[in-house]
Design a protein around this motif. Structure first.
Motif, PDB file in Angstrom:
ATOM      1  N   GLY A  15      65.383  19.489-127.453  1.00 28.07           N
ATOM      2  CA  GLY A  15      66.164  20.513-127.186  1.00 28.07           C
ATOM      3  C   GLY A  15      67.624  20.186-127.858  1.00 28.07           C
ATOM      4  N   VAL A  16      68.336  21.182-128.457  1.00 24.91           N
ATOM      5  CA  VAL A  16      69.644  21.031-129.066  1.00 24.91           C
ATOM      6  C   VAL A  16      70.805  21.589-128.237  1.00 24.91           C
ATOM      7  CG1 VAL A  16      70.976  21.647-131.230  1.00 24.91           C
ATOM      8  CG2 VAL A  16      68.517  20.925-131.356  1.00 24.91           C
ATOM      9  N   ALA A  17      70.554  22.804-127.959  1.00 30.58           N
ATOM     10  CA  ALA A  17      71.706  23.579-127.163  1.00 30.58           C
ATOM     11  C   ALA A  17      71.099  24.669-126.291  1.00 30.58           C
ATOM     12  CB  ALA A  17      72.831  23.925-127.986  1.00 30.58           C
ATOM     13  N   VAL A  18      71.553  25.003-125.159  1.00 30.53           N
ATOM     14  CA  VAL A  18      71.065  26.012-124.339  1.00 30.53           C
ATOM     15  C   VAL A  18      72.188  26.807-123.785  1.00 30.53           C
ATOM     16  CG1 VAL A  18      68.896  24.899-123.975  1.00 30.53           C
ATOM     17  CG2 VAL A  18      70.864  24.536-122.216  1.00 30.53           C
ATOM     18  N   ILE A  19      72.280  28.064-123.160  1.00 33.59           N
ATOM     19  CA  ILE A  19      73.153  28.755-122.817  1.00 33.59           C
ATOM     20  C   ILE A  19      72.422  29.650-121.602  1.00 33.59           C
ATOM     21  CG2 ILE A  19      73.095  30.558-124.598  1.00 33.59           C
ATOM     22  CD1 ILE A  19      76.164  30.981-124.089  1.00 33.59           C
ATOM     23  N   ASN A  20      73.079  29.728-120.653  1.00 38.63           N
ATOM     24  CA  ASN A  20      72.252  30.551-119.462  1.00 38.63           C
ATOM     25  C   ASN A  20      72.860  31.898-119.378  1.00 38.63           C
ATOM     26  OD1 ASN A  20      74.575  30.355-118.112  1.00 38.63           O
ATOM     27  ND2 ASN A  20      73.794  28.961-116.474  1.00 38.63           N
ATOM     28  N   SER A  21      72.485  32.694-118.682  1.00 38.90           N
ATOM     29  CA  SER A  21      72.894  34.124-118.365  1.00 38.90           C
ATOM     30  C   SER A  21      74.568  34.285-118.213  1.00 38.90           C
ATOM     31  CB  SER A  21      72.225  34.687-117.312  1.00 38.90           C
ATOM     32  OG  SER A  21      72.346  34.214-115.909  1.00 38.90           O
ATOM     33  N   LEU A  22      75.186  33.018-117.487  1.00 40.73           N
ATOM     34  CA  LEU A  22      76.573  32.952-117.181  1.00 40.73           C
ATOM     35  C   LEU A  22      77.360  32.523-118.179  1.00 40.73           C
ATOM     36  CD1 LEU A  22      76.259  32.083-113.316  1.00 40.73           C
ATOM     37  CD2 LEU A  22      76.320  34.229-114.354  1.00 40.73           C
TER      38      LEU A  22
END
Length: 125
Positions: A47-54
C-alpha cells in the motif's frame, strides 16, 4: 460493472515528479475508501496511499512527505502526485477501491476488492 483505469505512469529521473490518475466508473469515490498500491518485480504488493470517503488519508512511511493522494468526486477520479521520486519507487502502480468500506484507511490490499490494470512507473538514477 466497476472499472478503474489508471494513467500517468512513465519514466522519469530521480528527483522528478509524476501524477497518476485513476478514472472510476460503476463506483462512487465519494462513498468508498480508495487507494494506490504498487508492486515491483519479485516483491509483494504494498500500500502506498489511501483516502476514505471523508478525505482522511494514510501513507506508507516510505512515501510520506513526497506523495499526495487526492480525489475529484465530481469527476470520480483519484490522483497520486509523486514528487522527489527515487529509483526504489519503480513499480507497477495500481488503483484500488473498497467493495463496501467507506471509512477505512488501511494500507493492506486485503481490504480492497476492485482493482485497475496498473500503470508502470520507472525512476532512473
Amino acid at each position: 460493472q466497476v472499472q478503474l483505469v489508471e494513467s500517468g505512469g512513465g519514466s522519469v529521473q530521480a528527483g522528478g515528479s509524476l501524477r497518476l490518475s485513476c478514472a472510476a466508473s460503476g463506483i462512487s469515490l465519494r462513498a468508498y475508501s480508495t487507494g494506490w498500491f504498487r508492486q515491483a518485480p519479485g516483491e509483494a504488493r504494498e500500500g502506498v496511499a489511501v483516502i476514505n470517503s471523508l478525505g482522511r488519508t494514510n501513507y506508507a512511511d516510505s512515501v510520506k512527505g513526497r506523495f499526495t493522494i487526492s480525489k475529484d468526486t465530481d469527476k470520480n477520479t483519484l490522483f497520486l502526485q509523486m514528487d522527489s521520486l527515487k529509483p526504489e519507487d519503480t513499480a507497477m502502480y495500481y488503483c484500488a477501491a473498497s467493495t463496501r468500506e467507506a471509512h477505512i484507511v488501511q494500507l493492506s490490499s486485503a481490504y480492497y476488492g476492485y482493482w485497475g490494470q496498473g500503470t508502470q512507473v520507472t525512476v532512473s538514477s
